[in-house]
Design a protein around this motif. Structure first.
Motif, short mmCIF file in Angstrom:
data_model
loop_
_atom_site.label_atom_id
_atom_site.label_comp_id
_atom_site.label_asym_id
_atom_site.label_seq_id
_atom_site.Cartn_x
_atom_site.Cartn_y
_atom_site.Cartn_z
N ASP A 1 4.60 8.93 -9.31
CA ASP A 1 3.31 8.90 -10.01
C ASP A 1 3.54 8.63 -11.50
OD1 ASP A 1 2.52 9.74 -7.54
OD2 ASP A 1 1.61 11.62 -8.20
N LYS B 1 -5.50 2.29 -4.80
CA LYS B 1 -5.13 3.71 -4.96
C LYS B 1 -3.68 3.82 -5.41
CE LYS B 1 -8.39 5.80 -1.70
NZ LYS B 1 -8.56 6.54 -0.42
N GLU B 2 -2.81 2.98 -4.85
CA GLU B 2 -1.41 2.98 -5.26
C GLU B 2 -1.26 2.50 -6.71
OE1 GLU B 2 2.01 3.68 -3.18
OE2 GLU B 2 0.31 5.00 -3.56
N PRO C 1 -8.47 -1.41 -0.78
CA PRO C 1 -8.72 -0.02 -1.17
C PRO C 1 -7.44 0.81 -1.25
CG PRO C 1 -10.34 -0.75 0.43
CD PRO C 1 -9.30 -1.82 0.36
N ARG C 2 -6.56 0.66 -0.28
CA ARG C 2 -5.30 1.42 -0.30
C ARG C 2 -4.38 0.95 -1.42
NH1 ARG C 2 -2.23 0.94 4.84
NH2 ARG C 2 -0.94 2.56 3.88
N GLU D 1 0.81 -1.22 0.00
CA GLU D 1 0.00 0.00 0.00
C GLU D 1 0.85 1.27 0.00
OE1 GLU D 1 -1.73 -3.54 1.87
OE2 GLU D 1 0.03 -2.32 2.40
N PRO E 1 -9.84 -0.20 -10.07
CA PRO E 1 -10.48 1.09 -10.34
C PRO E 1 -10.56 1.49 -11.81
CG PRO E 1 -8.21 1.44 -9.65
CD PRO E 1 -8.45 -0.04 -9.59
N ASP F 1 -3.41 2.85 -9.12
CA ASP F 1 -3.85 3.96 -9.96
C ASP F 1 -2.81 5.09 -9.99
OD1 ASP F 1 -5.60 5.33 -11.64
OD2 ASP F 1 -6.69 6.24 -9.98
N ARG F 2 -2.17 5.31 -8.85
CA ARG F 2 -1.19 6.40 -8.75
C ARG F 2 0.07 6.11 -9.56
NH1 ARG F 2 3.42 7.51 -6.20
NH2 ARG F 2 3.44 5.57 -4.96
#
Length: 271
Positions: free
Chosen positions: A102, A124-125, A120-121, A96, A190, A127-128
């Protein structure tokens, strides 16, 4: 919340010795998907939750630079000690909190690991750090195993399944994601462009002692070992003996086949 169950040195050693690389047909699904998405060249592939590096080595033959990450220092140390490639490096870090800028990564993979992450975390990573049009592939073998040797495959599979069922008492709740064949993992990706493949069949040649070692590497067996060391060790000894008696052989080096089914979630980030 992420789960940390693979950090003991003895477990890392067992993982390195008995866990196999992603099997051939699973690899084919992944590499065909990357070809379909025209992810070429892939300059940076990141193998998250890489354990002792079996899956990372597979990627090394295909991509310019591969980084394996794992939260366990013992697992990363085992990976570094194994034969490696000049384009592979390893980092200790949580799934995470990936140490990449990025939009800098072409491919993120996780083999038999994503169910342990804080999804969830982690997503996000993903996607980042992924570049536009970058891909993510998250796979696991399912609980659908069978064991094959001459005319006693059915009985061997019954014994293997019996041991699995016994050990499920010690299974972490996260393994339910595996039982559900990564449906929740798929839903958490995502990106709109995603798919889940659940009928990936492979056959893994393995000695009887290798099958016992594979069982020994299970997180649920390691939980049983912590709870009742003598009973856990006895279970492995008795199971090996049952296999050998069923097969009518004396040597635990006798080769069998493990038939397994994998599930794989694949996703491609938009522009």
């Amino acid at each position: 919340m992420a789960v940390r169950l693979f950090e003991a040195r003895h477990h890392a050693v067992s993982y390195q010795k008995y866990r196999f690389s992603p099997p051939e047909n699973l690899q084919s699904v992944i590499f065909s998907y990357l070809e379909e998405k025209k992810v070429d060249p892939i300059r940076l592939a990141v193998d998250v939750g890489c354990g002792s590096g079996q899956s990372t080595h597979v990627l090394a033959a295909h991509f310019e630079k591969v980084v394996g990450t794992d939260i366990s220092e013992a697992q990363i140390e085992a990976a570094k000690q194994a034969a490696s490639f000049p384009n592979v490096s390893y980092y200790v870090c949580p799934a995470e909190e990936l140490p990449f800028a990025d939009g800098s990564v072409d491919l993120i993979t996780a083999f038999t690991a994503a169910h342990w992450f804080d999804l969830p975390r982690f997503m996000k990573e993903v996607d980042r750090v992924l570049k536009p049009h970058g891909c993510v592939t998250l796979s696991t073998y399912t609980t659908d195993f069978s064991m094959h040797y001459k005319d006693c495959s059915e009985r061997l599979t019954e014994i293997f399944t019996e041991i699995q069922d016994l050990l499920f008492e010690y299974t972490d709740a996260k393994v339910n994601l595996v039982v559900a064949e990564y449906k929740e993992v798929f839903e958490s990706v995502p990106f709109q462009d995603k798919r889940r493949v659940t009928q990936i069949l492979d056959r893994i040649p393995m000695s009887v002692s290798g099958v016992i070692g594979f069982i020994q590497s299970f997180s649920m067996y390691q939980a049983f070992l912590r709870s009742d060391p003598e009973a856990a060790k006895s279970l492995l000894q008795k199971t090996e003996q049952r296999f050998l008696e069923t097969m009518g052989v004396c040597s635990n080096k006798t080769e069998v086949e493990i038939w397994m089914r994998s599930a794989c979630v694949l996703g491609c980030k938009g522009p």
